[in-house]
Design a protein around this motif. Structure first.
Motif, PDB file in Angstrom:
ATOM      1  N   GLY A  20       0.813  -1.213   0.000  1.00 55.04           N
ATOM      2  CA  GLY A  20       0.000   0.000   0.000  1.00 55.04           C
ATOM      3  C   GLY A  20       0.843   1.259   0.000  1.00 55.04           C
ATOM      4  N   ASP A  21       0.179   2.378  -0.225  1.00 49.68           N
ATOM      5  CA  ASP A  21       0.807   3.715  -0.201  1.00 49.68           C
ATOM      6  C   ASP A  21       1.904   3.869  -1.245  1.00 49.68           C
ATOM      7  OD1 ASP A  21      -0.836   4.283   1.953  1.00 49.68           O
ATOM      8  OD2 ASP A  21       0.643   3.592   3.409  1.00 49.68           O
ATOM      9  N   GLU A  22       1.767   3.187  -2.360  1.00 48.41           N
ATOM     10  CA  GLU A  22       2.787   3.245  -3.414  1.00 48.41           C
ATOM     11  C   GLU A  22       2.715   4.547  -4.211  1.00 48.41           C
ATOM     12  OE1 GLU A  22       0.484   0.867  -3.141  1.00 48.41           O
ATOM     13  OE2 GLU A  22       1.446  -1.097  -2.907  1.00 48.41           O
ATOM     14  N   GLY A  23       1.588   5.268  -4.041  1.00 51.51           N
ATOM     15  CA  GLY A  23       1.402   6.499  -4.826  1.00 51.51           C
ATOM     16  C   GLY A  23       0.305   6.319  -5.878  1.00 51.51           C
ATOM     17  N   LYS A  24      -0.629   5.392  -5.598  1.00 52.10           N
ATOM     18  CA  LYS A  24      -1.710   5.103  -6.551  1.00 52.10           C
ATOM     19  C   LYS A  24      -2.546   6.350  -6.842  1.00 52.10           C
ATOM     20  CE  LYS A  24      -3.191   2.035  -3.608  1.00 52.10           C
ATOM     21  NZ  LYS A  24      -2.065   2.042  -2.662  1.00 52.10           N
ATOM     22  N   GLY A  25      -2.886   7.077  -5.760  1.00 53.25           N
ATOM     23  CA  GLY A  25      -3.771   8.243  -5.905  1.00 53.25           C
ATOM     24  C   GLY A  25      -3.192   9.258  -6.864  1.00 53.25           C
ATOM     25  N   GLY A  48      -5.850   5.773   1.902  1.00 51.00           N
ATOM     26  CA  GLY A  48      -5.545   7.209   1.967  1.00 51.00           C
ATOM     27  C   GLY A  48      -4.754   7.530   0.722  1.00 51.00           C
ATOM     28  N   HIS A  49      -5.365   8.183  -0.247  1.00 50.70           N
ATOM     29  CA  HIS A  49      -4.731   8.443  -1.544  1.00 50.70           C
ATOM     30  C   HIS A  49      -4.469   9.941  -1.671  1.00 50.70           C
ATOM     31  CE1 HIS A  49      -6.504   4.437  -3.271  1.00 50.70           C
ATOM     32  NE2 HIS A  49      -5.711   4.262  -2.231  1.00 50.70           N
ATOM     33  N   THR A  50      -3.178  10.285  -1.827  1.00 52.99           N
ATOM     34  CA  THR A  50      -2.782  11.699  -1.797  1.00 52.99           C
ATOM     35  C   THR A  50      -2.577  12.251  -3.196  1.00 52.99           C
ATOM     36  OG1 THR A  50      -1.576  11.089   0.195  1.00 52.99           O
ATOM     37  CG2 THR A  50      -1.159  13.291  -0.690  1.00 52.99           C
ATOM     38  N   LEU A  51      -3.197  13.382  -3.451  1.00 53.43           N
ATOM     39  CA  LEU A  51      -3.067  14.080  -4.741  1.00 53.43           C
ATOM     40  C   LEU A  51      -2.457  15.443  -4.442  1.00 53.43           C
ATOM     41  CD1 LEU A  51      -5.240  11.892  -5.154  1.00 53.43           C
ATOM     42  CD2 LEU A  51      -6.604  13.538  -6.373  1.00 53.43           C
ATOM     43  N   PRO A 312       3.817   6.356  11.519  1.00 50.25           N
ATOM     44  CA  PRO A 312       5.034   6.305  10.705  1.00 50.25           C
ATOM     45  C   PRO A 312       5.060   5.008   9.897  1.00 50.25           C
ATOM     46  CG  PRO A 312       5.548   6.279  13.072  1.00 50.25           C
ATOM     47  CD  PRO A 312       4.065   6.326  12.960  1.00 50.25           C
ATOM     48  N   ARG A 313       5.514   5.101   8.643  1.00 46.62           N
ATOM     49  CA  ARG A 313       5.629   3.888   7.826  1.00 46.62           C
ATOM     50  C   ARG A 313       7.011   3.293   8.012  1.00 46.62           C
ATOM     51  NH1 ARG A 313       3.528   7.264   2.735  1.00 46.62           N
ATOM     52  NH2 ARG A 313       1.288   7.189   3.077  1.00 46.62           N
ATOM     53  N   ARG A 314       7.056   1.957   8.111  1.00 42.05           N
ATOM     54  CA  ARG A 314       8.343   1.250   8.160  1.00 42.05           C
ATOM     55  C   ARG A 314       8.950   1.326   6.750  1.00 42.05           C
ATOM     56  NH1 ARG A 314       5.577  -4.232   9.837  1.00 42.05           N
ATOM     57  NH2 ARG A 314       7.690  -5.105   9.855  1.00 42.05           N
ATOM     58  N   VAL A 337       7.131   3.390 -11.337  1.00 45.12           N
ATOM     59  CA  VAL A 337       8.025   3.480 -10.171  1.00 45.12           C
ATOM     60  C   VAL A 337       7.893   4.885  -9.577  1.00 45.12           C
ATOM     61  CG1 VAL A 337      10.408   3.339  -9.360  1.00 45.12           C
ATOM     62  CG2 VAL A 337       9.645   1.883 -11.248  1.00 45.12           C
ATOM     63  N   THR A 338       7.443   4.966  -8.335  1.00 42.50           N
ATOM     64  CA  THR A 338       7.246   6.279  -7.694  1.00 42.50           C
ATOM     65  C   THR A 338       8.367   6.572  -6.695  1.00 42.50           C
ATOM     66  OG1 THR A 338       5.905   5.352  -5.919  1.00 42.50           O
ATOM     67  CG2 THR A 338       4.725   6.083  -7.893  1.00 42.50           C
ATOM     68  N   LYS A 339       8.479   7.825  -6.336  1.00 43.53           N
ATOM     69  CA  LYS A 339       9.386   8.295  -5.282  1.00 43.53           C
ATOM     70  C   LYS A 339      10.859   8.003  -5.574  1.00 43.53           C
ATOM     71  CE  LYS A 339       7.115   9.086  -1.350  1.00 43.53           C
ATOM     72  NZ  LYS A 339       6.320   8.984  -0.103  1.00 43.53           N
ATOM     73  N   LEU A 340      11.196   8.005  -6.867  1.00 41.32           N
ATOM     74  CA  LEU A 340      12.596   7.805  -7.237  1.00 41.32           C
ATOM     75  C   LEU A 340      13.457   8.886  -6.584  1.00 41.32           C
ATOM     76  CD1 LEU A 340      14.514   6.120  -9.097  1.00 41.32           C
ATOM     77  CD2 LEU A 340      14.280   7.948 -10.773  1.00 41.32           C
ATOM     78  N   ILE A 420       7.522   6.754 -14.419  1.00 36.90           N
ATOM     79  CA  ILE A 420       8.366   7.033 -13.252  1.00 36.90           C
ATOM     80  C   ILE A 420       7.835   8.317 -12.632  1.00 36.90           C
ATOM     81  CG2 ILE A 420      10.718   7.543 -12.448  1.00 36.90           C
ATOM     82  CD1 ILE A 420      11.668   6.186 -15.146  1.00 36.90           C
ATOM     83  N   SER A 421       7.678   8.315 -11.313  1.00 37.98           N
ATOM     84  CA  SER A 421       7.230   9.533 -10.633  1.00 37.98           C
ATOM     85  C   SER A 421       8.416  10.119  -9.882  1.00 37.98           C
ATOM     86  CB  SER A 421       6.083   9.167  -9.688  1.00 37.98           C
ATOM     87  OG  SER A 421       5.792  10.238  -8.834  1.00 37.98           O
ATOM     88  N   THR A 422       8.625  11.437 -10.073  1.00 35.97           N
ATOM     89  CA  THR A 422       9.819  12.082  -9.509  1.00 35.97           C
ATOM     90  C   THR A 422       9.469  13.180  -8.495  1.00 35.97           C
ATOM     91  OG1 THR A 422       9.830  13.571 -11.408  1.00 35.97           O
ATOM     92  CG2 THR A 422      11.228  11.604 -11.564  1.00 35.97           C
ATOM     93  N   GLY A 423       8.242  13.123  -7.998  1.00 35.81           N
ATOM     94  CA  GLY A 423       7.821  14.109  -6.993  1.00 35.81           C
ATOM     95  C   GLY A 423       6.342  13.938  -6.749  1.00 35.81           C
ATOM     96  N   PRO A 424       5.808  14.504  -5.661  1.00 32.89           N
ATOM     97  CA  PRO A 424       4.390  14.295  -5.349  1.00 32.89           C
ATOM     98  C   PRO A 424       3.429  15.029  -6.289  1.00 32.89           C
ATOM     99  CG  PRO A 424       5.458  15.649  -3.643  1.00 32.89           C
ATOM    100  CD  PRO A 424       6.523  15.212  -4.595  1.00 32.89           C
ATOM    101  N   ASP A 425       3.896  16.062  -6.973  1.00 31.47           N
ATOM    102  CA  ASP A 425       2.976  16.878  -7.763  1.00 31.47           C
ATOM    103  C   ASP A 425       2.550  16.175  -9.053  1.00 31.47           C
ATOM    104  OD1 ASP A 425       2.226  20.034  -7.471  1.00 31.47           O
ATOM    105  OD2 ASP A 425       2.061  19.323  -9.542  1.00 31.47           O
TER     106      ASP A 425
END
Ligand code: GDP
Ligand code: IMO
Ligand code: MG
Length: 437
Positions: A20-25, A48-51, A312-314, A337-340, A420-425
């Motif tokens: 979970g929380d991979e950045g699906k949202g 909880g999906h963050t945009l 906090p996430r492990r 691939v997110t959060k590179l 590839i995702s390189t930031g939350p925006d």
């Protein structure tokens, strides 16, 4: 829609391939400008999906992540367990910000309703489990799915028939009040109060109730594009995950069909979302978990706190063994691939490439979930990069070592990397192959 509608109809599934929380949202929001509808098919407001759009953050729990694209219809399929209280709050929050929810959201009448006793039971059980607790989100998800399977559940459609609802609630509450009072030594819930609240909440959403399955078939035959938005991740799947440390739904691709009412022929592409490393919230095995400064650095740079509970996430290294399995069981067409960017500055990056269990080398996770706790991990090391990748939008602009890391992920994890995702925006992405192209 901004993509040309000349190709054949395309349905895309976006689902998590880790815990979970991979950045699906973020990715669903990004892709939703190119589709006609976005559908949730399992889970509930445990998600909880963050945009993030031009710096403004929105966290969605139950409403599909297409809601910030005015042209996308949003649907909650029958596989989702619905807390109407949570839905009301989320709807009101969005509407107070000028987002039109009511005219764009449809809810299946077959969705099981999360009732107040489900949340109470979830919390009471977790407390009783003590050190063995699952670390649930405490949203009543497990007990609501249990009621569905035991045929004791209350569905959205029941809320519009006073007599039927009273009968069903009496039966359900008799059973659950007995457990709450006699087993957990807690207070009984009042029948009248629960009934009144359910009727009132039901009335708030009566106009949104619609046959989601029929609507999806209509969209498909009209050549429209539909995106199915997964919640949680494959390793939290009730059947394929790290049981019993899982959620109570199938989070993998089969749930798209059962949880929305489409056939497998209506799925054209499966986008598996994975972080460039791994995180997990709650208890349970996590073979590549880090307990050192590197893990703490990832947690801090990645702002790794649960979007639903704030826990906090492990954090740990990428686990290619688990990802290989996720790619197989979901038929992943391509990974995102997110959060590179969170790995920027890490000197040496490791990837778990095989497990060892009692002298045996495993390239896929063990089938006996208890064995997960005893695994040792074989790692492969990759040189990191010192430049920032934050906001990079072209693959060729990534540092050489970041490109090499992504290429190795492809061969280690069993599917190509398409995004590839390189930031939350919303705009911080590299698109190598668009899932809807
Ligand atoms: P979801 O449950 O899969 O939708 O993911 P969450 O929203 O719970 O967690 C993902 C977190 O990572 C959110 O805070 C996102 O804003 C953030 N995020 C997503 N993609 C990226 C990225 O590429 N880089 C960074 N730094 N943050 C990201
Ligand atoms: P999204 O959609 C991460 C975890 C909980 C717990 C286990 C069971 O944002 O990726 P539950 O309340 O479902 O019975 O809890 O599942 N969990 C999640 N972890 N992201 C989620 O959703 C999760 N939803 C549930 O932490 O370990
Ligand atoms: Mg999340």
């Amino acid at each position: 829609m901004t993509m040309s509608g000349t190709g054949s109809a395309k349905s895309v599934v976006v689902l998590g391939t880790q815990w979970g929380d991979e950045g699906k949202g973020k990715i669903v929001d990004l892709l939703s400008k190119d589709v006609d509808a976005v559908v949730r098919f399992q889970g509930g407001h445990n998600a909880g999906h963050t945009l993030v759009i031009d710096g403004q953050k929105t966290v969605l729990h139950l409403i599909p992540s297409g809601i910030l694209n005015a042209d996308a219809q949003c649907m909650i399929g029958n596989g989702v367990v619905v807390s109407l209280e949570a839905l009301k709050k989320e709807t009101e929050d969005l509407e107070s910000r000028g987002v039109d929810v009511r005219s764009r959201l449809k809810i299946s009448p077959a969705c099981p309703v999360i009732m107040p006793y489900h949340e109470k039971l979830d919390l009471a059980r977790e407390t009783a489990l003590g050190k063995k607790a699952i670390g649930t989100t405490g949203r009543g998800i497990g007990p609501a799915y249990e009621d569905k399977v035991s045929r004791r559940g209350i569905r959205i459609s029941d809320l519009y028939n006073h007599v039927l609802l009273s009968e069903k609630l009496e039966e359900a509450l008799d059973f659950h009040n007995f457990v709450l009072e006699k087993y957990f030594h807690m207070q009984r819930l009042s029948f009248d109060r629960v009934l009144d609240d359910a009727l009132q909440l039901g009335a708030c959403f009566s106009e949104l109730v619609a046959d989601v399955a029929a609507e999806l078939h209509r969209l498909r035959s009209d050549g429209k594009r539909v995106l199915f938005e997964g919640a949680q991740g494959s390793l939290l799947d009730i059947d394929h995950g790290t049981y019993p440390f899982v959620t109570s739904s199938n989070t993998t691709v089969g749930a798209v069909c059962t949880g929305s009412g489409i056939g497998p022929d209506a799925i054209d592409y499966v986008l598996g979302i994975t972080k460039a490393y791994t995180t997990r919230v709650g208890s349970g095995p996590f073979p590549t978990e880090l307990f050192d400064d590197i893990g703490a650095g990832i947690a801090s740079r990645g702002d790794e706190f649960g979007a639903t509970t704030g826990r906090p996430r492990r954090c740990g290294w990428l686990d290619a063994v688990a990802l290989r399995k996720a790619a197989q069981i979901n038929g992943v067409t391509g990974f995102c691939v997110t959060k590179l960017d969170v790995l920027d500055g890490v000197e040496t990056i490791k990837v778990g490439t095989a497990y060892r269990l009692g002298g045996e080398r495993l390239e896929l996770p063990p089938l006996n979930s208890e064995a997960w706790a005893d695994l040792e991990v074989e790692y492969e090391s990759f040189p990191g990069w010192q430049q920032s990748t934050r906001g990079v939008t072209r693959f060729d602009d990534l540092p050489f070592n970041a490109r090499a890391y992504i290429k190795s992920m492809e061969s280690l994890c069993g599917a190509p990397v398409h995004m590839i995702s390189t930031g939350p925006d919303r705009k911080e992405n590299i698109i190598l192959q668009h899932p809807l192209a």
